[in-house]
Scaffold this motif. Structure first.
Motif, mmCIF file in Angstrom:
data_model
loop_
_atom_site.group_PDB
_atom_site.id
_atom_site.type_symbol
_atom_site.label_atom_id
_atom_site.label_comp_id
_atom_site.label_asym_id
_atom_site.label_seq_id
_atom_site.Cartn_x
_atom_site.Cartn_y
_atom_site.Cartn_z
ATOM 1 N N LEU A 146 1.214 -1.383 -0.126
ATOM 2 C CA LEU A 146 0.249 0.193 -0.359
ATOM 3 C C LEU A 146 1.222 1.281 0.250
ATOM 4 O O LEU A 146 1.957 1.384 0.696
ATOM 5 N N ARG A 147 0.602 1.977 -0.991
ATOM 6 C CA ARG A 147 1.871 3.308 -1.238
ATOM 7 C C ARG A 147 0.770 4.448 -1.629
ATOM 8 O O ARG A 147 -0.672 4.003 -2.648
ATOM 9 N N TYR A 176 -1.174 8.061 8.148
ATOM 10 C CA TYR A 176 -0.927 6.500 8.704
ATOM 11 C C TYR A 176 0.391 6.295 7.796
ATOM 12 O O TYR A 176 0.825 5.161 7.785
ATOM 13 N N PHE A 177 0.806 7.522 7.072
ATOM 14 C CA PHE A 177 1.855 7.244 5.709
ATOM 15 C C PHE A 177 2.902 8.123 6.754
ATOM 16 O O PHE A 177 3.879 7.810 5.777
ATOM 17 N N ARG A 178 2.406 8.613 7.435
ATOM 18 C CA ARG A 178 3.728 9.553 7.968
ATOM 19 C C ARG A 178 4.182 8.869 8.917
ATOM 20 O O ARG A 178 4.151 8.152 9.939
#
Length: 251
Positions: A146-147, A176-178
């Motif tokens: 997941l990107r 969520y991606f930080r």
């Protein structure tokens, strides 16, 4: 009775698209009858100048008999500092309106053009609040997790997968991606050797979310009519051979 609101009238010479207007310059020239005013000169009316001073008579001996007084008196007190001007509110980037290319819809197979996974074909899931695209390989097919990626660095293909039944967890957002960056510890007298930096490790929650999303996406791929070809298509890398040009290809 409150006065009725005035209706805003649309201009007659509106834009038809791509910078093309309804009427040309010559057509507007005749419709507005501007030829009636060509060469017509109107004398400018000069406004009477207001006097700056007024003559006042003064009584008494040895006073001169008259004085010239300013009509608009000067200010007696001036501020020591200029007032702070109010500036318009900042239009923060997070409040900007997000756009998405019409060729990119949920379930569209995209080709990545940048990043560590460039050249891979991935499945588009949704657009995040920051405007970035959430994509997945799935990981079990081409090892792309997941990107997030900008739509500038993808090519939208005509291959689409029905992911209407895929439920993405609400926790998967920009936060969520930080990455969590730890502050550097201050050096003490006893610390002679510099500590090694710890590399990035995937958390257990991200692994669980990856398995959950991939399971649903792979199930959607299996429902596709050309599922065998689609799995091979997603697993293969994109590349150009000699005398192949991107602007001539149909994706």
């Amino acid at each position: 009775m409150a006065p009725a609101a005035k209706k805003k009238s649309n201009p007659r010479n509106y834009d038809l698209g791509n910078g093309i207007v309804r009427f040309s310059r010559s057509k507007v020239y005749h419709k507005k009858a501007l030829y009636k005013f060509v060469g017509k000169k109107v004398a400018a009316q000069k406004k009477p100048a207001k006097p700056r001073v007024v003559e006042k008579q003064i009584g008494g001996e040895k006073n001169g008999g008259k004085r010239f007084v300013l009509v608009q008196k000067r200010r007696a007190v001036y501020p020591t500092q200029d007032k702070i001007a109010k500036r318009p509110a900042k239009q923060l980037f997070k409040n900007h309106q997000r756009y998405l290319r019409p060729s990119i819809t949920p379930g569209t197979v995209l080709i990545l053009l940048a990043g560590g996974h460039k050249g891979k074909r991935v499945v588009f899931l949704k657009q995040l609040s920051s405007g970035l695209l959430l994509v997945t390989g799935p990981f079990g097919i081409n090892a792309c997790p997941l990107r997030r990626i900008s739509q500038r660095y993808v090519i939208g293909t005509e291959t689409k997968i029905d992911i209407s039944g895929v439920k993405i967890p609400e926790t998967i957002n920009d936060e969520y991606f930080r990455r969590q960056r730890q502050k550097r510890a201050k050096k003490e007298e006893g610390d002679i050797f510099q500590k090694k930096k710890e590399g990035y490790k995937v958390s257990d929650t991200r692994k669980a979310d990856q398995k959950e999303v991939d399971k649903q996406v792979i199930a959607a791929i299996k429902k596709h009519a050309d599922r065998k070809l689609l799995v091979g298509y997603l697993a293969s890398m994109f590349g150009l051979r000699s005398s192949q040009y991107p602007h001539r290809l149909k994706f």
